[in-house]
Design a protein around this motif. Structure first.
Motif, PDB file in Angstrom:
ATOM      1  N   LEU A  67      44.193  39.791  39.724  1.00 22.64           N
ATOM      2  CA  LEU A  67      45.264  38.805  39.536  1.00 22.64           C
ATOM      3  C   LEU A  67      46.596  39.262  40.112  1.00 22.64           C
ATOM      4  CD1 LEU A  67      44.679  37.583  35.859  1.00 22.64           C
ATOM      5  CD2 LEU A  67      43.818  36.592  37.987  1.00 22.64           C
ATOM      6  N   GLU A  68      46.901  40.543  39.960  1.00 20.72           N
ATOM      7  CA  GLU A  68      48.200  41.054  40.393  1.00 20.72           C
ATOM      8  C   GLU A  68      48.265  41.423  41.869  1.00 20.72           C
ATOM      9  OE1 GLU A  68      45.698  44.458  38.907  1.00 20.72           O
ATOM     10  OE2 GLU A  68      46.144  42.473  38.140  1.00 20.72           O
ATOM     11  N   ASN A  69      47.165  41.314  42.588  1.00 25.04           N
ATOM     12  CA  ASN A  69      47.135  41.739  43.990  1.00 25.04           C
ATOM     13  C   ASN A  69      47.593  40.597  44.907  1.00 25.04           C
ATOM     14  OD1 ASN A  69      46.617  42.786  46.514  1.00 25.04           O
ATOM     15  ND2 ASN A  69      44.699  43.747  45.917  1.00 25.04           N
ATOM     16  N   THR A  70      48.885  40.392  44.942  1.00 28.86           N
ATOM     17  CA  THR A  70      49.444  39.287  45.724  1.00 28.86           C
ATOM     18  C   THR A  70      49.263  39.487  47.228  1.00 28.86           C
ATOM     19  OG1 THR A  70      51.627  40.320  45.644  1.00 28.86           O
ATOM     20  CG2 THR A  70      51.130  38.675  43.948  1.00 28.86           C
ATOM     21  N   GLY A  71      49.196  40.733  47.677  1.00 37.70           N
ATOM     22  CA  GLY A  71      48.968  40.994  49.100  1.00 37.70           C
ATOM     23  C   GLY A  71      47.605  40.505  49.540  1.00 37.70           C
ATOM     24  N   SER A  72      46.581  40.840  48.771  1.00 35.07           N
ATOM     25  CA  SER A  72      45.231  40.402  49.096  1.00 35.07           C
ATOM     26  C   SER A  72      45.110  38.885  48.987  1.00 35.07           C
ATOM     27  CB  SER A  72      44.218  41.073  48.166  1.00 35.07           C
ATOM     28  OG  SER A  72      42.909  40.731  48.526  1.00 35.07           O
ATOM     29  N   GLU A  73      45.743  38.331  47.973  1.00 38.15           N
ATOM     30  CA  GLU A  73      45.738  36.878  47.816  1.00 38.15           C
ATOM     31  C   GLU A  73      46.394  36.211  49.025  1.00 38.15           C
ATOM     32  OE1 GLU A  73      46.775  33.615  44.367  1.00 38.15           O
ATOM     33  OE2 GLU A  73      47.884  35.506  44.374  1.00 38.15           O
ATOM     34  N   GLY A  74      47.465  36.805  49.534  1.00 40.18           N
ATOM     35  CA  GLY A  74      48.126  36.269  50.720  1.00 40.18           C
ATOM     36  C   GLY A  74      47.229  36.287  51.940  1.00 40.18           C
ATOM     37  N   VAL A  75      46.446  37.349  52.097  1.00 42.18           N
ATOM     38  CA  VAL A  75      45.485  37.419  53.208  1.00 42.18           C
ATOM     39  C   VAL A  75      44.514  36.250  53.114  1.00 42.18           C
ATOM     40  CG1 VAL A  75      43.543  38.732  54.168  1.00 42.18           C
ATOM     41  CG2 VAL A  75      45.664  39.921  53.546  1.00 42.18           C
ATOM     42  N   ALA A  90      35.602  39.667  34.983  1.00 39.55           N
ATOM     43  CA  ALA A  90      34.493  39.727  35.935  1.00 39.55           C
ATOM     44  C   ALA A  90      34.240  41.112  36.527  1.00 39.55           C
ATOM     45  CB  ALA A  90      34.730  38.729  37.064  1.00 39.55           C
ATOM     46  N   MET A  91      35.176  42.058  36.360  1.00 41.01           N
ATOM     47  CA  MET A  91      34.973  43.379  36.958  1.00 41.01           C
ATOM     48  C   MET A  91      35.492  44.470  36.036  1.00 41.01           C
ATOM     49  SD  MET A  91      36.420  44.967  40.526  1.00 41.01           S
ATOM     50  CE  MET A  91      35.199  44.217  41.589  1.00 41.01           C
ATOM     51  N   TYR A  92      34.691  45.508  35.908  1.00 42.62           N
ATOM     52  CA  TYR A  92      35.100  46.692  35.161  1.00 42.62           C
ATOM     53  C   TYR A  92      35.602  47.719  36.160  1.00 42.62           C
ATOM     54  CZ  TYR A  92      35.031  50.598  31.914  1.00 42.62           C
ATOM     55  OH  TYR A  92      35.389  51.666  31.137  1.00 42.62           O
ATOM     56  N   HIS A  98      38.663  43.348  34.131  1.00 45.91           N
ATOM     57  CA  HIS A  98      39.723  42.651  34.864  1.00 45.91           C
ATOM     58  C   HIS A  98      39.287  41.231  35.209  1.00 45.91           C
ATOM     59  CE1 HIS A  98      42.166  46.247  35.784  1.00 45.91           C
ATOM     60  NE2 HIS A  98      40.994  46.867  35.744  1.00 45.91           N
ATOM     61  N   ASP A  99      40.254  40.348  35.185  1.00 47.30           N
ATOM     62  CA  ASP A  99      40.051  38.999  35.717  1.00 47.30           C
ATOM     63  C   ASP A  99      40.209  39.068  37.231  1.00 47.30           C
ATOM     64  OD1 ASP A  99      39.939  38.152  33.075  1.00 47.30           O
ATOM     65  OD2 ASP A  99      41.949  37.275  33.077  1.00 47.30           O
ATOM     66  N   LEU A 100      39.507  38.184  37.937  1.00 47.62           N
ATOM     67  CA  LEU A 100      39.574  38.129  39.398  1.00 47.62           C
ATOM     68  C   LEU A 100      39.871  36.711  39.850  1.00 47.62           C
ATOM     69  CD1 LEU A 100      36.365  40.176  40.309  1.00 47.62           C
ATOM     70  CD2 LEU A 100      38.723  41.005  40.274  1.00 47.62           C
ATOM     71  N   LYS A 101      40.723  36.584  40.862  1.00 48.16           N
ATOM     72  CA  LYS A 101      40.929  35.297  41.514  1.00 48.16           C
ATOM     73  C   LYS A 101      39.859  35.127  42.578  1.00 48.16           C
ATOM     74  CE  LYS A 101      45.869  34.767  40.853  1.00 48.16           C
ATOM     75  NZ  LYS A 101      47.158  34.549  41.528  1.00 48.16           N
TER      76      LYS A 101
END
Length: 112
Positions: A67-75, A90-92, A98-101
C-alpha cells in the motif's frame, strides 16, 4: 537490468507467474534506490508488458505492490494498468501480513 552508462546491475523485472492456459501473467520488479524516479522501471515494464501481449499471447497482465509503495504504484499507472482493488492480508513479509494493491492491464487496453 543493467545501467548502460556503467554496466552495473540496478534491478530485475520478470514474469513471476505465466499461465498459458488462462493467458494471464503477473510481473514483478525491483530497482536500486539510486535509480528511482528516472523512468527506468516504467520503460522496462512497458516493454515487458508489450512482449507478453504481442509475443506471449497473454490477454491480462497484473502486478501488485504494498500500500505504501507509491513509486511502484506510479510505474503501474504509467504503464496503463488500472487499479482493481486491495488484496487484504495477502502477503507475509518482514514478520507481518501486508495488504497489497492490485493493478492490471488487458490486451484491449494496450495502446502502446
Amino acid at each position: 537490468m543493467i545501467l548502460k552508462e556503467n554496466n552495473k546491475l540496478i534491478g530485475t523485472i520478470n514474469y513471476v507467474t505465466w499461465n498459458q492456459k488462462h493467458r494471464v501473467g503477473e510481473i514483478g520488479y525491483v530497482l536500486s534506490h539510486t535509480c528511482w524516479r528516472r523512468g527506468l522501471m516504467t520503460e522496462a515494464a512497458t516493454e515487458v508488458i508489450r512482449f507478453g501481449f504481442r509475443e506471449g499471447g497473454l490477454v491480462r497482465i497484473q502486478a501488485k505492490c504494498f500500500l505504501e509503495n507509491t513509486g511502484s504504484e506510479g510505474v503501474m499507472k504509467k504503464c496503463g494498468m488500472t487499479y482493481e482493488g486491495t488484496l487484504r492480508q495477502a502477503m507475509y513479509a518482514k514478520g507481518k501480513q501486508h495488504d497489497l494493491k492490485l493493478y492490471a492491464i488487458i490486451k484491449n487496453d494496450d495502446c502502446k
